[in-house]
Motif scaffolding. Sequence first.
Motif, PDB file in Angstrom:
ATOM      1  N   ILE A   1       0.832  -1.208   0.000  1.00  9.40           N
ATOM      2  CA  ILE A   1       0.000   0.000   0.000  1.00  9.40           C
ATOM      3  C   ILE A   1       0.864   1.254   0.000  1.00  9.40           C
ATOM      4  O   ILE A   1       0.556   2.232  -0.695  1.00  9.40           O
ATOM      5  N   ARG A   2       1.958   1.244   0.758  1.00 13.01           N
ATOM      6  CA  ARG A   2       2.860   2.387   0.746  1.00 13.01           C
ATOM      7  C   ARG A   2       3.402   2.646  -0.659  1.00 13.01           C
ATOM      8  O   ARG A   2       3.478   3.804  -1.109  1.00 13.01           O
ATOM      9  N   ALA A   3       3.730   1.578  -1.398  1.00 11.34           N
ATOM     10  CA  ALA A   3       4.253   1.735  -2.759  1.00 11.34           C
ATOM     11  C   ALA A   3       3.218   2.355  -3.696  1.00 11.34           C
ATOM     12  O   ALA A   3       3.580   2.999  -4.696  1.00 11.34           O
ATOM     13  N   LEU A   4       1.947   2.176  -3.357  1.00  5.26           N
ATOM     14  CA  LEU A   4       0.874   2.744  -4.173  1.00  5.26           C
ATOM     15  C   LEU A   4       0.451   4.126  -3.706  1.00  5.26           C
ATOM     16  O   LEU A   4      -0.467   4.724  -4.277  1.00  5.26           O
ATOM     17  N   GLY A   5       1.108   4.640  -2.665  1.00  2.00           N
ATOM     18  CA  GLY A   5       0.819   5.987  -2.191  1.00  2.00           C
ATOM     19  C   GLY A   5      -0.297   6.091  -1.185  1.00  2.00           C
ATOM     20  O   GLY A   5      -0.735   7.201  -0.853  1.00  2.00           O
TER      21      GLY A   5
ATOM     22  N   ALA B   1       3.583  -0.317  10.678  1.00  2.50           N
ATOM     23  CA  ALA B   1       5.031  -0.355  10.454  1.00  2.50           C
ATOM     24  C   ALA B   1       5.441   0.552   9.303  1.00  2.50           C
ATOM     25  O   ALA B   1       6.591   1.021   9.248  1.00  2.50           O
ATOM     26  N   GLU B   2       4.517   0.834   8.395  1.00  3.39           N
ATOM     27  CA  GLU B   2       4.793   1.724   7.267  1.00  3.39           C
ATOM     28  C   GLU B   2       4.222   3.120   7.488  1.00  3.39           C
ATOM     29  O   GLU B   2       4.230   3.943   6.567  1.00  3.39           O
ATOM     30  N   GLY B   3       3.722   3.373   8.703  1.00  2.00           N
ATOM     31  CA  GLY B   3       3.177   4.700   9.006  1.00  2.00           C
ATOM     32  C   GLY B   3       1.851   4.995   8.331  1.00  2.00           C
ATOM     33  O   GLY B   3       1.526   6.160   8.084  1.00  2.00           O
ATOM     34  N   ILE B   4       1.062   3.957   8.062  1.00  2.00           N
ATOM     35  CA  ILE B   4      -0.211   4.116   7.361  1.00  2.00           C
ATOM     36  C   ILE B   4      -1.354   4.044   8.363  1.00  2.00           C
ATOM     37  O   ILE B   4      -1.486   3.069   9.107  1.00  2.00           O
TER      38      ILE B   4
END
Length: 393
Positions: free
Chosen positions: A26-30, A58-61
């Motif tokens: 999800i982070r890679a998709l913004g 862990a990814e700040g989402i």
Amino acid sequence: MKNFTYQVPTKFVFGRGAENEVGREIRALGGKKVLIHYGGGSAVRSGLIGRVQAALEAEGIAHVELGGVQPNPRDTLVYQGIELARREGVDFVLAVGGGSAIDSSKAIAHGICYDGDFWDFFCRKAQPERTTPFGVVLTMAAAGSESSNSCVITQASTLTKRGLSSELNRPKFAIMNPELAMTLPPYQIACGATDILAHIMERYFTCEKEVDLTDRLCEGAMQAVIRAARIAVRNPKDYDAQAQLMWGSTIAHNDTVGVGRVSDFGSHQIEHELSALYDVAHGAGLAVVFPAWMRYQMHKDVMRFAQFAVRVYRCDMDFEHPERTALAGIEAHEAFLKDIGMPITLKELGARTEDIPALAAKTKKTNLADQTTGGAFPMKTEDIEAILRIADR
């Protein structure tokens, strides 16, 4: 073979522990704020929702949750999801579950971006032109919604079940860990396998002639699913059987085995009315409808039905009486369904004889020009009623 355009943009992350990758995907998709959409409490009790939340954090989402998806997902929860996502500023929808959670998530994702009623997409008033990005953590091999272009929702007030086909229905990614299916009851595994086979069979029973390549893909996939289903319903902890079913569900319905062919999907439209009215599992309804559909349609292309019998169930070919071979294949399929615990009659499903005319009349007409249902074997209302009466034994 017919002309076709084929593109599956979904990224697949498959294997043990795959759900731990969801945050990075999800982070890679913004994505910055996620709606986690799931079904019952089992996803929470098993720790899966907790692992998904941890992977996002862990990814700040940031994330919000909406559980409660039922089999045959309802429009009422979709409306709640759209309202929640807009209020919370959600920019990514994550389905955690099987086909019901995925389809509900697709409808929410489309509805977030639409000024009107999302049901417009399901009653042919509009087509989605854009959607909120969404992905999937798959927990059940069945619907194939993890990369298909389809979505099915039930309108609770009218018990109308309708589908939407759109390339916007294909998720950005599908996280697929076969271990997540090991907690399912055998009945649900059997329902899932039946749905997978029906998706392949809807493509296999075609009126297109020169399609030997995809015939062979369909036949091999069906044999693999049949074998894996027999293992998994008896030992749900068998990783390899669950893996075969999980990948089988994906290729069965993202058109890997269906390109260049005229598909049918008339059986699915008939079943939608059964599961809408009686709230039965989709796979169980298909176990009842599909053999009856086969018995009714086999005489229109007896050699294709005989080919199914010989190549999939290893029946002997009777060249003088190919209809006997075709019927043997139908009987072999029914025997498989019974072996894995599926119903094969309306009575076993709990359906009522007196409802048959209404069920037939309500079945969606997929061909508006002549008001028929189905692709390769189009049916009028009286054909659908006849099929339901075959199933009513």
